[in-house]
Design a protein around this motif. Structure first.
Motif, mmCIF file in Angstrom:
data_model
loop_
_atom_site.group_PDB
_atom_site.id
_atom_site.type_symbol
_atom_site.label_atom_id
_atom_site.label_comp_id
_atom_site.label_asym_id
_atom_site.label_seq_id
_atom_site.Cartn_x
_atom_site.Cartn_y
_atom_site.Cartn_z
ATOM 1 N N VAL A 98 0.840 -1.198 0.000
ATOM 2 C CA VAL A 98 0.000 0.000 0.000
ATOM 3 C C VAL A 98 0.870 1.242 0.000
ATOM 4 C CG1 VAL A 98 -1.704 1.317 1.303
ATOM 5 C CG2 VAL A 98 -1.894 -1.167 1.182
ATOM 6 N N ALA A 99 0.578 2.166 -0.890
ATOM 7 C CA ALA A 99 1.340 3.407 -0.966
ATOM 8 C C ALA A 99 1.056 4.269 0.258
ATOM 9 C CB ALA A 99 0.969 4.161 -2.245
ATOM 10 N N GLU A 100 2.103 4.748 0.896
ATOM 11 C CA GLU A 100 1.956 5.592 2.079
ATOM 12 C C GLU A 100 2.404 7.010 1.781
ATOM 13 O OE1 GLU A 100 0.459 4.923 4.763
ATOM 14 O OE2 GLU A 100 0.204 2.748 4.514
ATOM 15 N N PHE A 101 1.547 7.959 2.040
ATOM 16 C CA PHE A 101 1.890 9.361 1.863
ATOM 17 C C PHE A 101 2.709 9.838 3.057
ATOM 18 C CE2 PHE A 101 -1.829 8.622 -0.684
ATOM 19 C CZ PHE A 101 -1.657 9.413 -1.807
ATOM 20 N N GLU A 102 3.667 10.718 2.791
ATOM 21 C CA GLU A 102 4.515 11.251 3.844
ATOM 22 C C GLU A 102 4.534 12.769 3.773
ATOM 23 O OE1 GLU A 102 8.380 9.504 3.653
ATOM 24 O OE2 GLU A 102 7.622 7.453 3.649
ATOM 25 N N GLN A 103 4.875 13.394 4.863
ATOM 26 C CA GLN A 103 4.912 14.848 4.933
ATOM 27 C C GLN A 103 6.299 15.305 5.350
ATOM 28 O OE1 GLN A 103 2.590 17.129 8.021
ATOM 29 N NE2 GLN A 103 1.382 17.690 6.222
ATOM 30 N N ASP A 104 6.818 16.334 4.671
ATOM 31 C CA ASP A 104 8.142 16.833 5.016
ATOM 32 C C ASP A 104 8.036 17.940 6.069
ATOM 33 O OD1 ASP A 104 7.453 19.224 3.720
ATOM 34 O OD2 ASP A 104 8.600 18.770 1.910
ATOM 35 N N ALA A 105 9.172 18.505 6.435
ATOM 36 C CA ALA A 105 9.208 19.509 7.501
ATOM 37 C C ALA A 105 8.484 20.793 7.124
ATOM 38 C CB ALA A 105 10.661 19.818 7.861
ATOM 39 N N TYR A 106 8.222 20.992 5.840
ATOM 40 C CA TYR A 106 7.558 22.208 5.390
ATOM 41 C C TYR A 106 6.056 22.015 5.190
ATOM 42 C CZ TYR A 106 12.415 23.390 4.465
ATOM 43 O OH TYR A 106 13.771 23.610 4.595
ATOM 44 N N GLY A 107 5.566 20.807 5.460
ATOM 45 C CA GLY A 107 4.147 20.543 5.340
ATOM 46 C C GLY A 107 3.694 20.073 3.973
ATOM 47 N N TYR A 108 4.632 19.825 3.060
ATOM 48 C CA TYR A 108 4.261 19.337 1.737
ATOM 49 C C TYR A 108 4.123 17.822 1.766
ATOM 50 C CZ TYR A 108 5.499 24.042 0.365
ATOM 51 O OH TYR A 108 5.555 25.403 0.276
ATOM 52 N N THR A 109 3.240 17.300 0.941
ATOM 53 C CA THR A 109 2.942 15.874 0.918
ATOM 54 C C THR A 109 3.708 15.189 -0.200
ATOM 55 O OG1 THR A 109 0.718 16.295 1.783
ATOM 56 C CG2 THR A 109 1.111 14.154 0.748
ATOM 57 N N TRP A 110 4.311 14.048 0.122
ATOM 58 C CA TRP A 110 5.070 13.258 -0.841
ATOM 59 C C TRP A 110 4.475 11.857 -0.923
ATOM 60 C CZ3 TRP A 110 9.393 15.167 -3.477
ATOM 61 C CH2 TRP A 110 9.898 16.403 -3.016
ATOM 62 N N LEU A 111 4.449 11.319 -2.122
ATOM 63 C CA LEU A 111 4.094 9.920 -2.309
ATOM 64 C C LEU A 111 5.319 9.199 -2.837
ATOM 65 C CD1 LEU A 111 2.076 7.579 -2.375
ATOM 66 C CD2 LEU A 111 1.529 8.245 -4.726
ATOM 67 N N PRO A 112 6.047 8.478 -1.978
ATOM 68 C CA PRO A 112 7.223 7.720 -2.441
ATOM 69 C C PRO A 112 6.780 6.518 -3.276
ATOM 70 C CG PRO A 112 7.244 8.071 -0.057
ATOM 71 C CD PRO A 112 5.875 8.381 -0.536
ATOM 72 N N LEU A 113 7.538 6.241 -4.325
ATOM 73 C CA LEU A 113 7.265 5.106 -5.199
ATOM 74 C C LEU A 113 8.558 4.326 -5.387
ATOM 75 C CD1 LEU A 113 5.206 7.090 -7.833
ATOM 76 C CD2 LEU A 113 4.269 5.459 -6.196
ATOM 77 N N ARG A 114 8.473 3.001 -5.401
ATOM 78 C CA ARG A 114 9.672 2.178 -5.550
ATOM 79 C C ARG A 114 9.477 1.119 -6.626
ATOM 80 N NH1 ARG A 114 9.645 2.887 0.183
ATOM 81 N NH2 ARG A 114 11.521 3.963 0.897
#
Length: 226
Positions: A98-114
């Motif tokens: 399952v893809a997990e969304f992450e948030q950086d220190a600036y509040g932006y959302t990232w979706l890592p893909l591998r």
């Protein structure tokens, strides 16, 4: 000036052209031959300003999209259980995880893909598909950038090719190994010159924003969004 301001800018931007992402595999061949950097098997999509019910629906749609990415529609590549050699950090998002969304220190959302490092084409397809889904769902204004990570074959350096969604351009980002928020500017400029014929490189250096905390780089730990 924040990430959103830098990426959006105040001048007329080029029309987004997601098909430019398909130039990354060819550029990767040139990057490996000319600079010794190979695909790391990871990429990500970054966006901002999606909250509440809209974010919940978006997360569900993205997971369904990636879960369907397999020869039998299961999301699991043929001949792999997602846990064997070649899967950096575990199975890829489109390979049964399952893809997990992450948030950086600036509040932006990232979706890592591998993906396996030798399957950059599939990783590019994943990134393109996620960007397209967000765009068609009306979240184009929230899309900021996408990146693809590379690792030095004979050293410790990493770099990313960052695609600016609203500019339709790429730039290299290369943090200095073991240093806190320092960039290898010489490497970045050399990569720009190397890939000038492969990708549309961003000519405005002020838009080469440092994406500290992005997946695939040696950043501070990220926290998962609940």
């Amino acid at each position: 000036m924040g990430l959103l301001d830098v990426i959006l800018g105040r001048s007329r931007a080029a029309r987004p052209d997601l098909d430019r992402l398909f130039g990354v595999p060819g550029a990767a061949i040139t990057l490996q031959a000319g600079a010794g950097f190979a695909p790391a098997g990871s990429g990500s999509v970054c966006f901002a300003g999606v909250e509440g019910g809209a974010f919940a629906r978006l997360r569900t749609e993205v997971r369904e999209l990636l879960a369907a990415d397999g020869p039998d529609g299961s999301g699991t590549p043929a001949g792999s259980d997602g846990s064997g050699p070649g899967w950096p950090g575990g199975a890829p998002a489109g390979g049964g995880v399952v893809a997990e969304f992450e948030q950086d220190a600036y509040g932006y959302t990232w979706l890592p893909l591998r993906r396996p490092p030798d399957d950059l084409v599939s990783l590019v397809n994943d990134v393109h598909a996620v960007n397209t889904l967000l765009e068609e769902a009306g979240f184009g204004p929230q899309l900021l950038c996408s990146l693809f990570a590379f690792r030095e074959e004979s050293g410790e350096r990493v770099l990313s090719l960052v695609y600016l969604y609203k500019r339709g351009t790429f730039y290299p980002f290369a943090p200095v190994p073991g240093a806190e928020e320092r960039r290898d500017n010489a490497l970045e400029l050399s990569v720009r010159a190397l890939l000038a014929e492969e990708l549309r490189m961003e000519s405005d250096l002020s838009r080469w924003f440092p994406v500290w905390g992005a997946p695939g780089l040696p950043p501070p730990a990220q926290r998962a969004i609940p």
